[in-house]
Design an enzyme around this catalytic site. Structure first.
Site, mmCIF file in Angstrom:
data_model
loop_
_atom_site.group_PDB
_atom_site.id
_atom_site.type_symbol
_atom_site.label_atom_id
_atom_site.label_comp_id
_atom_site.label_asym_id
_atom_site.label_seq_id
_atom_site.Cartn_x
_atom_site.Cartn_y
_atom_site.Cartn_z
ATOM 1 C CB VAL A 73 -0.988 0.020 1.191
ATOM 2 C CG1 VAL A 73 -2.005 -1.100 1.075
ATOM 3 C CG2 VAL A 73 -0.251 -0.021 2.524
ATOM 4 C CB SER B 93 -4.515 3.641 17.124
ATOM 5 O OG SER B 93 -4.066 3.202 18.396
ATOM 6 C CE1 TYR C 1 0.035 1.347 15.028
ATOM 7 C CE2 TYR C 1 -0.905 2.270 17.029
ATOM 8 C CZ TYR C 1 -1.007 1.444 15.931
ATOM 9 O OH TYR C 1 -2.153 0.712 15.729
ATOM 10 C CE LYS D 28 -2.804 2.898 13.085
ATOM 11 N NZ LYS D 28 -3.512 2.291 11.930
#
Length: 241
Positions: free
Chosen positions: A60, A138, A151, A155
């Protein structure tokens, strides 16, 4: 016309359960994953149940490859009605020790990967004047988390994409929402399953189930949520109260 749902990261975890659940809403299910070996049994079972089902090996993060895949899906199935961006990775580490590579890789898959899929599927939905996009954010993106600068940033960026896309596409009949899970029992979070400190941090005192997240995604993909767009819905056992 038969509806088609595309799920990235669909070979395992939340993505796999989402594919199973969306088979009740869409006649055709397309599972997108870099490693589709785990999707073979899923695809076979969906086909036995009467769904059109296909697995596509896709990175992706590759803009041109995603563009080509979206066109192929449209050509084969006639539409893209539901897009669920589940593909994601973690490379945790404290900020002072985090390598540039770990930051770049997480941003590339989680954020750019989401952008690439939305960028190339949205025009198809716009021409149809209908569609539902659900991005997996998240709780780390809504409240931050120590050891997850990369991370959390990725998100939080997914949330930004969600809200901007919702504003841009609402006049064309396309909705875009995000789901923000907390700790959910998948391969990605297996290391936390027996961590008493982690479980204690969850007001409900348990990890979530992939099936529970899939049910929320199915709601956002369905006509029952036709008046909902641009929203981020936490499913985290109360972590972000």
């Amino acid at each position: 016309m038969a509806k088609t749902a595309v799920i990235t990261g669909g070979a395992s975890g939340i993505g796999k359960q989402t594919a199973i659940r969306l088979a009740q809403l869409a006649e055709n299910i397309v599972v997108v994953d870099r490693n589709i070996d785990g999707a073979e049994e899923l695809i076979e079972n969906l086909q036995k149940a009467g769904n059109g089902a296909k697995a596509i090996s896709l990175d992706v993060t590759d803009f041109e490859a995603v563009k080509k895949a979206a066109a192929e899906i449209k050509k084969e199935f006639g539409s893209i009605d539901i897009l669920v961006n589940c593909a994601g990775i973690r490379k945790d580490g404290l900020l002072a020790m985090m390598k540039e590579e770990a930051f770049d890789q997480v941003i590339d898959v989680n954020l750019k990967g989401t952008f690439n899929m939305v960028r190339h599927c949205a025009p198809i939905m716009m021409k149809q004047k209908s569609g539902s996009i659900i991005n997996i954010a998240s709780v780390a993106g809504t409240m931050g988390n120590a050891g997850q600068t990369n991370y959390s940033a990725s998100k939080a960026g997914v949330i930004g994409i969600t809200k901007s896309v919702a504003r841009e596409l609402v006049s064309r009949g396309v909705r875009c929402n995000a789901v923000a899970p907390g700790f959910v029992g998948t391969e990605m979070t297996a290391e936390f399953a027996d961590n008493e400190e982690v479980i204690a941090s969850i007001p409900m005192k348990r990890m979530g189930k992939p099936e529970e997240v899939a049910e929320l995604i199915a709601f956002l993909a369905s006509d029952s949520s036709a008046y909902i767009t641009g929203q981020v819905i936490n499913i985290d056992g109360g972590m972000d109260i």
